[in-house]
Scaffold this motif. Structure first.
Motif, PDB file in Angstrom:
ATOM      1  N   ARG A   1      44.341  26.214  36.636  1.00  0.00           N
ATOM      2  CA  ARG A   1      43.011  26.776  36.884  1.00  0.00           C
ATOM      3  C   ARG A   1      43.007  27.643  38.134  1.00  0.00           C
ATOM      4  NH1 ARG A   1      39.481  22.517  39.166  1.00  0.00           N
ATOM      5  NH2 ARG A   1      40.737  23.151  40.937  1.00  0.00           N
TER       6      ARG A   1
ATOM      7  N   LEU B   1      44.877  30.896  37.598  1.00  0.00           N
ATOM      8  CA  LEU B   1      44.079  31.823  36.783  1.00  0.00           C
ATOM      9  C   LEU B   1      43.007  32.484  37.634  1.00  0.00           C
ATOM     10  CD1 LEU B   1      43.642  29.779  33.490  1.00  0.00           C
ATOM     11  CD2 LEU B   1      44.800  31.983  33.723  1.00  0.00           C
ATOM     12  N   HIS B   2      42.324  31.690  38.461  1.00  0.00           N
ATOM     13  CA  HIS B   2      41.282  32.242  39.324  1.00  0.00           C
ATOM     14  C   HIS B   2      41.864  33.251  40.304  1.00  0.00           C
ATOM     15  CE1 HIS B   2      38.077  28.858  38.693  1.00  0.00           C
ATOM     16  NE2 HIS B   2      38.608  29.277  37.570  1.00  0.00           N
TER      17      HIS B   2
ATOM     18  N   HIS C   1      35.671  34.470  30.737  1.00  0.00           N
ATOM     19  CA  HIS C   1      35.259  33.060  30.744  1.00  0.00           C
ATOM     20  C   HIS C   1      36.534  32.234  30.732  1.00  0.00           C
ATOM     21  CE1 HIS C   1      31.510  34.266  28.144  1.00  0.00           C
ATOM     22  NE2 HIS C   1      31.458  34.779  29.347  1.00  0.00           N
ATOM     23  N   THR C   2      36.591  31.219  31.552  1.00  0.00           N
ATOM     24  CA  THR C   2      37.700  30.265  31.446  1.00  0.00           C
ATOM     25  C   THR C   2      37.100  28.894  31.181  1.00  0.00           C
ATOM     26  OG1 THR C   2      37.799  29.761  33.809  1.00  0.00           O
ATOM     27  CG2 THR C   2      39.162  31.584  33.032  1.00  0.00           C
ATOM     28  N   HIS C   3      37.667  28.220  30.226  1.00  0.00           N
ATOM     29  CA  HIS C   3      37.245  26.856  29.902  1.00  0.00           C
ATOM     30  C   HIS C   3      38.527  26.030  29.823  1.00  0.00           C
ATOM     31  CE1 HIS C   3      33.896  29.000  27.443  1.00  0.00           C
ATOM     32  NE2 HIS C   3      33.606  28.980  28.729  1.00  0.00           N
TER      33      HIS C   3
END
Length: 194
Positions: free
Chosen positions: A157, A160-161, A185-187
């Motif tokens: 996470r 990715l950010h 969007h990341t989920h």
């Protein structure tokens, strides 16, 4: 936001969360962040709400520091609003806060975010034929399933950010042709198998 400016992100605390966790307030703030400053009546028209409702909720957002007057716009009694920060950071500890009102606001907040993401994807699917082929090819609706520890999921996470944030400084100069606002969007969440 200028090229060299770091985006201002507001971390929610129990008080500010309770001021934001309302579907219309979240939509108002989102429109101001994505589309820029607007009046209560302009927002009402865009969102299909009454100007009385948008005015009230804009004042509530202002009381909690999410929006502010835009002194560069407006003449006479016309009041323009702008977002005070570029984004909002949600602290997961809000979901386990001892106050049930805070937990309820946290639950509403994250469900509204999920609803917004769903609506944005649906809007893209309904309007993608209006975009040039190069933009249709650039879109992505992928999903992946990985076996990870919680620590690895956090690391992924965060990476990715970091990657997404690294593209902020690559934004073309204002007025450059072929530039569009791109939503990502990341989920990431664990699921039970078996």
């Amino acid at each position: 936001m200028t090229e060299d400016e770091t985006p201002k992100v507001r971390t929610l605390d129990p008080h500010s969360l309770r001021g934001l966790a309302h579907p219309l307030r979240m939509r108002l703030l989102s429109v101001l962040r994505h589309d820029g400053p607007a009046t209560a009546s302009g927002l009402a028209e865009k969102l299909g709400e009454s100007s009385g409702a948008t005015s009230y909720h804009l004042r509530q957002l202002a009381a909690h520091g999410f929006v502010e007057d835009d002194p560069e716009r407006g003449k006479g009694r016309e009041r323009w609003w702008k977002a005070s920060a570029h984004g909002t950071r949600f602290d997961d500890t809000l979901l386990s806060n001892p106050d049930p009102a805070v937990r309820g606001a946290a639950d509403l907040f994250i469900h509204e975010i999920a609803t917004t993401h769903t609506q944005e994807v649906a809007t893209w699917l309904g309007t993608m034929d209006d975009w040039p082929e190069e933009w249709r090819r650039s879109a992505d609706l992928s999903d992946f399933t990985l076996r990870l520890t919680a620590a690895q999921a956090c690391e992924l996470r965060d990476k990715l950010h970091e990657l997404i944030e690294s593209y902020r400084n690559l934004a073309p100069a204002p007025g450059t042709e072929g530039v569009a606002q791109v939503r990502l969007h990341t989920h990431a969440f664990p699921r039970t198998t078996g």
